[in-house]
Motif scaffolding. Sequence first.
Motif, PDB file in Angstrom:
ATOM      1  N   GLY A  37       0.847  -1.191   0.000  1.00 21.20           N
ATOM      2  CA  GLY A  37       0.000   0.000   0.000  1.00 21.20           C
ATOM      3  C   GLY A  37       0.880   1.237   0.000  1.00 21.20           C
ATOM      4  O   GLY A  37       2.107   1.159   0.182  1.00 21.20           O
ATOM      5  N   CYS A  38       0.237   2.357  -0.183  1.00 21.13           N
ATOM      6  CA  CYS A  38       0.970   3.605  -0.394  1.00 21.13           C
ATOM      7  C   CYS A  38       1.751   4.043   0.847  1.00 21.13           C
ATOM      8  O   CYS A  38       2.674   4.848   0.753  1.00 21.13           O
ATOM      9  CB  CYS A  38      -0.054   4.669  -0.791  1.00 21.13           C
ATOM     10  N   SER A  39       1.399   3.490   2.016  1.00 18.67           N
ATOM     11  CA  SER A  39       2.016   3.997   3.249  1.00 18.67           C
ATOM     12  C   SER A  39       3.404   3.416   3.521  1.00 18.67           C
ATOM     13  O   SER A  39       4.020   3.765   4.522  1.00 18.67           O
ATOM     14  CB  SER A  39       1.092   3.711   4.425  1.00 18.67           C
ATOM     15  N   TYR A  40       3.896   2.544   2.665  1.00 20.44           N
ATOM     16  CA  TYR A  40       5.180   1.896   2.965  1.00 20.44           C
ATOM     17  C   TYR A  40       6.367   2.564   2.281  1.00 20.44           C
ATOM     18  O   TYR A  40       7.345   2.913   2.920  1.00 20.44           O
ATOM     19  CB  TYR A  40       5.093   0.408   2.611  1.00 20.44           C
ATOM     20  N   GLY A  41       6.287   2.726   0.957  1.00 19.09           N
ATOM     21  CA  GLY A  41       7.475   3.215   0.233  1.00 19.09           C
ATOM     22  C   GLY A  41       7.476   4.708   0.004  1.00 19.09           C
ATOM     23  O   GLY A  41       8.219   5.212  -0.835  1.00 19.09           O
ATOM     24  N   ASN A  42       6.652   5.443   0.735  1.00 20.38           N
ATOM     25  CA  ASN A  42       6.595   6.897   0.491  1.00 20.38           C
ATOM     26  C   ASN A  42       7.824   7.605   1.073  1.00 20.38           C
ATOM     27  O   ASN A  42       8.691   6.971   1.658  1.00 20.38           O
ATOM     28  CB  ASN A  42       5.287   7.484   1.043  1.00 20.38           C
ATOM     29  N   ALA A  43       7.857   8.924   0.913  1.00 20.56           N
ATOM     30  CA  ALA A  43       9.067   9.667   1.297  1.00 20.56           C
ATOM     31  C   ALA A  43       9.135   9.991   2.796  1.00 20.56           C
ATOM     32  O   ALA A  43      10.102  10.611   3.256  1.00 20.56           O
ATOM     33  CB  ALA A  43       9.173  10.948   0.469  1.00 20.56           C
ATOM     34  N   GLY A  44       8.132   9.595   3.552  1.00 17.65           N
ATOM     35  CA  GLY A  44       8.191   9.698   5.020  1.00 17.65           C
ATOM     36  C   GLY A  44       8.248  11.118   5.570  1.00 17.65           C
ATOM     37  O   GLY A  44       8.659  11.323   6.710  1.00 17.65           O
ATOM     38  N   MET A  45       7.827  12.087   4.771  1.00 19.44           N
ATOM     39  CA  MET A  45       7.910  13.486   5.241  1.00 19.44           C
ATOM     40  C   MET A  45       6.665  13.863   6.039  1.00 19.44           C
ATOM     41  O   MET A  45       5.543  13.548   5.630  1.00 19.44           O
ATOM     42  CB  MET A  45       8.064  14.427   4.052  1.00 19.44           C
ATOM     43  N   ILE A  46       6.889  14.552   7.141  1.00 14.96           N
ATOM     44  CA  ILE A  46       5.790  15.006   8.007  1.00 14.96           C
ATOM     45  C   ILE A  46       5.811  16.530   7.887  1.00 14.96           C
ATOM     46  O   ILE A  46       6.782  17.172   8.296  1.00 14.96           O
ATOM     47  CB  ILE A  46       6.026  14.503   9.444  1.00 14.96           C
ATOM     48  N   VAL A  47       4.749  17.086   7.265  1.00 15.22           N
ATOM     49  CA  VAL A  47       4.930  18.363   6.593  1.00 15.22           C
ATOM     50  C   VAL A  47       3.986  19.520   6.957  1.00 15.22           C
ATOM     51  O   VAL A  47       3.128  19.908   6.148  1.00 15.22           O
ATOM     52  CB  VAL A  47       4.859  18.127   5.067  1.00 15.22           C
ATOM     53  N   PRO A  48       4.168  20.155   8.094  1.00 21.08           N
ATOM     54  CA  PRO A  48       3.431  21.398   8.323  1.00 21.08           C
ATOM     55  C   PRO A  48       3.685  22.433   7.207  1.00 21.08           C
ATOM     56  O   PRO A  48       2.842  23.307   6.966  1.00 21.08           O
ATOM     57  CB  PRO A  48       3.977  21.887   9.667  1.00 21.08           C
ATOM     58  N   SER A  49       4.803  22.297   6.494  1.00 19.67           N
ATOM     59  CA  SER A  49       5.095  23.239   5.391  1.00 19.67           C
ATOM     60  C   SER A  49       4.132  23.082   4.221  1.00 19.67           C
ATOM     61  O   SER A  49       4.027  23.959   3.375  1.00 19.67           O
ATOM     62  CB  SER A  49       6.514  23.006   4.866  1.00 19.67           C
ATOM     63  N   HIS A  50       3.418  21.932   4.152  1.00 24.01           N
ATOM     64  CA  HIS A  50       2.520  21.692   3.018  1.00 24.01           C
ATOM     65  C   HIS A  50       1.114  22.169   3.378  1.00 24.01           C
ATOM     66  O   HIS A  50       0.183  21.373   3.498  1.00 24.01           O
ATOM     67  CB  HIS A  50       2.498  20.215   2.664  1.00 24.01           C
ATOM     68  N   PHE A  51       0.967  23.466   3.535  1.00 23.66           N
ATOM     69  CA  PHE A  51      -0.346  23.995   3.933  1.00 23.66           C
ATOM     70  C   PHE A  51      -1.181  24.395   2.715  1.00 23.66           C
ATOM     71  O   PHE A  51      -2.301  24.863   2.855  1.00 23.66           O
ATOM     72  CB  PHE A  51      -0.175  25.181   4.889  1.00 23.66           C
ATOM     73  N   MET A  52      -0.616  24.228   1.501  1.00 22.53           N
ATOM     74  CA  MET A  52      -1.369  24.558   0.273  1.00 22.53           C
ATOM     75  C   MET A  52      -2.009  23.275  -0.256  1.00 22.53           C
ATOM     76  O   MET A  52      -1.298  22.289  -0.460  1.00 22.53           O
ATOM     77  CB  MET A  52      -0.412  25.030  -0.816  1.00 22.53           C
ATOM     78  N   PRO A  53      -3.308  23.273  -0.536  1.00 26.36           N
ATOM     79  CA  PRO A  53      -3.900  22.064  -1.121  1.00 26.36           C
ATOM     80  C   PRO A  53      -3.419  21.870  -2.558  1.00 26.36           C
ATOM     81  O   PRO A  53      -2.943  22.828  -3.185  1.00 26.36           O
ATOM     82  CB  PRO A  53      -5.398  22.360  -1.079  1.00 26.36           C
ATOM     83  N   MET A  54      -3.541  20.624  -3.049  1.00 24.79           N
ATOM     84  CA  MET A  54      -3.076  20.324  -4.409  1.00 24.79           C
ATOM     85  C   MET A  54      -3.845  21.150  -5.450  1.00 24.79           C
ATOM     86  O   MET A  54      -3.288  21.561  -6.462  1.00 24.79           O
ATOM     87  CB  MET A  54      -3.289  18.829  -4.657  1.00 24.79           C
ATOM     88  N   ALA A  55      -5.134  21.388  -5.191  1.00 23.89           N
ATOM     89  CA  ALA A  55      -5.935  22.176  -6.139  1.00 23.89           C
ATOM     90  C   ALA A  55      -5.732  23.658  -5.831  1.00 23.89           C
ATOM     91  O   ALA A  55      -6.244  24.162  -4.836  1.00 23.89           O
ATOM     92  CB  ALA A  55      -7.411  21.792  -6.012  1.00 23.89           C
ATOM     93  N   ALA A  56      -4.956  24.327  -6.673  1.00 24.26           N
ATOM     94  CA  ALA A  56      -4.636  25.738  -6.432  1.00 24.26           C
ATOM     95  C   ALA A  56      -4.530  26.447  -7.786  1.00 24.26           C
ATOM     96  O   ALA A  56      -4.279  25.795  -8.813  1.00 24.26           O
ATOM     97  CB  ALA A  56      -3.319  25.840  -5.664  1.00 24.26           C
ATOM     98  N   PRO A  57      -4.696  27.782  -7.814  1.00 26.72           N
ATOM     99  CA  PRO A  57      -4.578  28.492  -9.100  1.00 26.72           C
ATOM    100  C   PRO A  57      -3.209  28.216  -9.742  1.00 26.72           C
ATOM    101  O   PRO A  57      -2.203  28.118  -9.049  1.00 26.72           O
ATOM    102  CB  PRO A  57      -4.694  29.972  -8.693  1.00 26.72           C
ATOM    103  N   GLY A  58      -3.190  28.059 -11.044  1.00 31.45           N
ATOM    104  CA  GLY A  58      -1.917  27.852 -11.755  1.00 31.45           C
ATOM    105  C   GLY A  58      -1.557  26.384 -11.934  1.00 31.45           C
ATOM    106  O   GLY A  58      -0.750  26.029 -12.800  1.00 31.45           O
ATOM    107  N   VAL A  59      -2.169  25.509 -11.149  1.00 33.76           N
ATOM    108  CA  VAL A  59      -1.808  24.087 -11.201  1.00 33.76           C
ATOM    109  C   VAL A  59      -2.213  23.471 -12.538  1.00 33.76           C
ATOM    110  O   VAL A  59      -1.485  22.650 -13.105  1.00 33.76           O
ATOM    111  CB  VAL A  59      -2.466  23.334 -10.013  1.00 33.76           C
ATOM    112  N   ILE A  60      -3.372  23.888 -13.058  1.00 26.59           N
ATOM    113  CA  ILE A  60      -3.859  23.262 -14.293  1.00 26.59           C
ATOM    114  C   ILE A  60      -2.925  23.598 -15.465  1.00 26.59           C
ATOM    115  O   ILE A  60      -2.522  22.715 -16.227  1.00 26.59           O
ATOM    116  CB  ILE A  60      -5.310  23.691 -14.582  1.00 26.59           C
ATOM    117  N   ALA A  61      -2.525  24.870 -15.573  1.00 23.16           N
ATOM    118  CA  ALA A  61      -1.647  25.269 -16.688  1.00 23.16           C
ATOM    119  C   ALA A  61      -0.329  24.506 -16.601  1.00 23.16           C
ATOM    120  O   ALA A  61       0.168  23.971 -17.612  1.00 23.16           O
ATOM    121  CB  ALA A  61      -1.398  26.769 -16.620  1.00 23.16           C
TER     122      ALA A  61
END
Length: 414
Positions: A37-61
């Motif tokens: 499953g996805c929880s094993y080989g991931n990059a293991g980062m614990i990220v308060p820095s990731h406060f922007m959601p994936m859906a954001a202006p500019g992402v589509i372009a």
Amino acid sequence: MKIHIIRAGAVGLCSAWYLRQAGFDVTVIHKDDLSNGCSYGNAGMIVPSHFMPMAAPGVIAQGIRWMFNSKSPFYIKPRLNLELLQWLWQFYRSCTKENVQNAMPILRDFNNLSKELYHNFAQTEGFDFDFEARGLLMLCKNPKTLHEEAEVAEKAHELGLGAKVLNASEVQELESGIKLDVEGGVFYPGDAHCYSNKFMSQLKTALYHNSVNLLSQKMVTGFETANGKINKIIVNNNEKLDVDHIIIAAGSWSAKVLKTLGVRLLMQDGKGYSITLNNPEIKPLYPTILLEARVAITPMGNDLRIGGTLEISNLSPKINQARLTGILESVPKYYPELHPEMPQLNKVWHGFRPCTPDGLPYIGRSERFSNLTYATGHAMMGMSLGPATGKLISEILQNQKPSVDIKLFKPERF
Ligand SMILES: Cc1cc2nc3c(=O)[nH]c(=O)nc-3n(C[C@H](O)[C@H](O)[C@H](O)COP(=O)(O)OP(=O)(O)OC[C@H]3O[C@@H](n4cnc5c(N)ncnc54)[C@H](O)[C@@H]3O)c2cc1C
């Protein structure tokens, strides 16, 4: 009360942990031996820095530009599929300033809570998963990216998070483990990281010792319902389990499982790859994101993990060699001394990030079934947010006020 959790990724197992601590009788149902499953080989980062959601202006372009480059970090396998079209439409509608503005403080609180809970796990007997609260570096090759990341750092300050913009020599001074070739970077001192595989296997053992029932080789194939309530889970087509309450935590498979209940859930899989170098001679000191390449590099104990790419692939396990090449070729552009070799394809790990259209998870009680609760859709942050989600789930089931505002995570919002 008996709680059945469907599937055993970071989110499912952390939910089991906090529910058990609250005194519930917990069973985790898993389709195989609880080791993938996805929880094993991931990059293991614990990220308060990731406060922007994936859906954001500019992402589509940016996404459209990447679609035309076979080594780029993003791809959608074209197919005529109603669920994909609905997902894309809602993604398009969610790429707004308002979505970002509303989500930022909540994602900050959610990730901060999770980091604190990881810290507690690291101090609990039976856990030793290379947890380190050392911070995270974002490295930029070109001035435009550095400028954009500096703007993100500005937002981080407004949210009360630490973020330091560094020029080339400052970033090299900080990252003394390896030579860099970059324009500069941003350092987020509040982030942490861990060896995800170790955390997962230690959590499983701890759950076992805490009398959580771990059912393996059980594939959920259906449900029996009556009057807005689920009465039984059917596993392996013919075995029936009586249930009081169900938590759906099946990551990228959640939509498939819910379909058998007649529930539509918009979810796409964001496939990514990682390779793990054992005991490399040189490695960075800091977990790092190579920003233009969207590649994550994490020192994990003595090892080094390199991961990246997001392909909406319809759960295809096929390894796309061009994209893997793209990941590996990006590394020496930032670290001229580090040249990871192309491994045999069977040594490449892949995982499916459970992606919702607005980049926010689905957490909360179902409106349709009185005994169903959702804990899924964490996309690139499921490892980071696993413990906090588990805590929220235990609070929801005890009818307590959740530690984090879950209004935006409403499961049936699309
Ligand atoms: C390359 C990469 C790097 C990442 N790095 C990070 C990071 O640094 N930090 C972070 O927070 N997140 C990261 N993520 C995302 C993170 O791994 C996910 O968000 C998280 O693992 C999702 O957890 P989950 O419990 O919801 O799902 P999963 O872990 O996928 O759990 C779902 C369950 O479904 C089971 N299952 C597997 N195969 C099947 C099947 N065929 N049919 C049915 N069920 C199946 C799985 O075994 C698993 O138990 C990364 C992802 C990738 C791909």
